[in-house]
Design an enzyme around this catalytic site. Structure first.
Site, PDB file in Angstrom:
ATOM      1  N   SER A 138     -24.654 -37.778  34.242  1.00  0.00           N
ATOM      2  CA  SER A 138     -25.414 -37.264  33.108  1.00  0.00           C
ATOM      3  C   SER A 138     -26.705 -38.043  32.885  1.00  0.00           C
ATOM      4  O   SER A 138     -26.695 -39.273  32.807  1.00  0.00           O
ATOM      5  CB  SER A 138     -24.542 -37.353  31.841  1.00  0.00           C
ATOM      6  N   SER A 190     -36.369 -31.983  24.992  1.00  0.00           N
ATOM      7  CA  SER A 190     -37.071 -31.457  23.820  1.00  0.00           C
ATOM      8  C   SER A 190     -37.720 -32.507  22.944  1.00  0.00           C
ATOM      9  O   SER A 190     -38.636 -32.189  22.186  1.00  0.00           O
ATOM     10  CB  SER A 190     -36.105 -30.623  22.973  1.00  0.00           C
ATOM     11  N   HIS A 218     -34.795 -25.300  26.303  1.00  0.00           N
ATOM     12  CA  HIS A 218     -36.197 -25.399  25.888  1.00  0.00           C
ATOM     13  C   HIS A 218     -37.152 -24.908  26.972  1.00  0.00           C
ATOM     14  O   HIS A 218     -38.360 -25.127  26.870  1.00  0.00           O
ATOM     15  CB  HIS A 218     -36.528 -26.832  25.489  1.00  0.00           C
ATOM     16  N   LYS A 249     -34.357 -19.860  20.601  1.00  0.00           N
ATOM     17  CA  LYS A 249     -35.660 -20.507  20.652  1.00  0.00           C
ATOM     18  C   LYS A 249     -36.706 -19.504  21.129  1.00  0.00           C
ATOM     19  O   LYS A 249     -37.233 -18.762  20.321  1.00  0.00           O
ATOM     20  CB  LYS A 249     -35.570 -21.779  21.498  1.00  0.00           C
ATOM     21  N   THR A 278     -13.476 -17.536  18.929  1.00  0.00           N
ATOM     22  CA  THR A 278     -14.637 -17.421  18.047  1.00  0.00           C
ATOM     23  C   THR A 278     -15.058 -15.968  17.914  1.00  0.00           C
ATOM     24  O   THR A 278     -15.162 -15.262  18.916  1.00  0.00           O
ATOM     25  CB  THR A 278     -15.825 -18.238  18.598  1.00  0.00           C
TER      26      THR A 278
END
Length: 405
Positions: A138, A190, A218, A249, A278
């Site tokens: 990562s 970002s 982004h 966005k 969900t």
């Protein structure tokens, strides 16, 4: 004796306030048809302001095609989706939108989520659980949603220095060659406004047998001939295993998604709790997103205007004594370096000059790098931009004089 619950919460909030990190929401109403202007509600009064920190980068939340599509979707299907995707909550808007997103990124399949945060968290935690012994690699600047997904998976995580390909290769080389691996990174970071090194990461992933997971949140809509993101612009979309993005966005509405092979998408659909349990996105949102994506696939006018506006703003700010962070993207960060001072600058801009730029503090950015994150749009005029620059310069000069006294 009763446990001191109330005091725990008071102490936690007091600590935030002492550090200057307590978040205050600006109560605004965006003005449809005249954005980036908005009405700011404060202390019983309402006044006009100009918004300079919206993530609606291309102002597609104001686009006539998007608004018409959302209204039509409500008239056709009603307000809500009616349930989870498995239980009556899959309508034809979802099916069409997932096909449109898969096509946008050149992938076999796509899957919708209620937000970009959920798409990252649910996907990464699910992938690692399906691959025992999985190791995440990562970038240290990755978004909190990616970090949460890796953490919730229980898998091992190795963090490489931001955009440092030598460090990433060192970590990959040291890992077991038989262990499943996923390299996680972003296309546009970002808060810094810089680009991820997508092609070089794909080179390393292929060399060391790792999957690639790219967050294009982004970048999608903003870069590439059809708005497929930085990976499309760089000609490497086909080399990335999973591309994640947002509808909130550049596309101007809300929701998140992933794209990839049919097998990967079906596994996430079948095993990810964050998807299964969900309620699905409502028809108005999916209908609006469809219209937005279809428009931006064929129109470069918005992308070109955004880059021109960002370039002009950077040029203007660079002539003033303002600590501008160098950014090659559409994001314009101004370094403050102190949370309390960041709030002072933001408040002065808002209440004195009618300029709304939200302060960005820890944990969104590392301590000592607090900043104002400015996001110009195609609809910001030269006059509004000149006013912004003059206001920042005035506030900055006053603060320097005050601190020197």
């Amino acid at each position: 004796m009763a446990y001191g619950y109330a005091q725990i919460f008071k102490d936690a909030l007091s600590k935030l306030k002492r550090e200057g990190r307590y978040r205050v929401f600006a109560d605004i109403v965006r003005q449809q048809g005249s954005f980036p202007t908005a009405q700011h509600h404060s202390s019983g009064t309402t006044r006009p302001i100009t918004v300079w920190c919206s993530n609606d980068y291309l102002c597609m939340g104001q686009n006539a095609k998007v608004l018409e599509a959302m209204q039509k979707a409500i008239q056709t299907a009603g307000a809500g989706s009616g349930g989870t995707r498995n239980i009556s909550g899959t309508n034809h808007f979802h099916v069409e939108l997932e096909a449109e997103l898969a096509d946008l990124h050149g992938k076999e399949s796509a899957l919708l989520f209620t937000s970009g945060f959920v798409s990252n968290e649910a996907t990464l935690s699910t992938l690692a659980r399906l691959m025992p012994g999985c190791i995440f690699f990562s970038d240290e600047m990755n978004h909190a949603s990616m970090i949460e997904g890796m953490r919730h998976s229980g898998a091992e995580k190795r963090i490489y220095r931001h955009n440092d390909m030598a460090h990433l290769e060192e970590l990959l080389r040291a890992a077991s060659p038989t262990a499943p691996k996923i390299v996680c990174f972003e296309s546009v970071y970002s808060m810094e406004g810089d680009f991820g090194r997508i092609g070089e990461i794909c080179d390393l992933a292929e060399r060391y047998g790792a999957m690639t997971y790219l967050d294009e949140v982004h970048g999608v809509g903003l870069y590439g001939l059809r708005g497929g993101g930085v990976a499309e612009r760089d000609g490497v979309m086909h080399r990335v295993d999973i591309i994640e993005g947002t509808l909130a966005k550049a596309f101007g509405v809300m929701g998140g998604y992933i794209t990839g092979s049919s097998a990967i998408i079906d596994c996430v659909r079948s095993f990810a709790s964050g998807f299964i349990f969900t309620t699905s996105l409502p028809p108005a949102i999916t209908g609006g997103a469809l219209a937005s994506i279809r428009h931006l696939k064929s129109s470069n006018a918005e992308r070109e205007a955004l880059q021109e506006r960002a370039g002009r703003l950077k040029s203007l700010l660079s002539t003033r004594n303002v600590p501008l962070i160098d950014s090659p993207s559409h994001i314009v960060p101004v370094l403050v370096g102190d949370p309390a001072l960041c709030k002072v600058v933001s408040d002065e801009l808002l209440y004195t000059h009618g300029v709304y730029v939200q302060p960005i503090n820890f944990p969104t950015v590392p301590r000592g790098t607090e900043r104002l994150r400015i996001t110009p749009s195609p609809l910001h005029t030269n006059a509004q931009m000149d006013h912004l620059v003059a206001s920042i310069d005035m506030v900055w000069t006053a603060l320097r004089l005050r601190r020197a006294a």
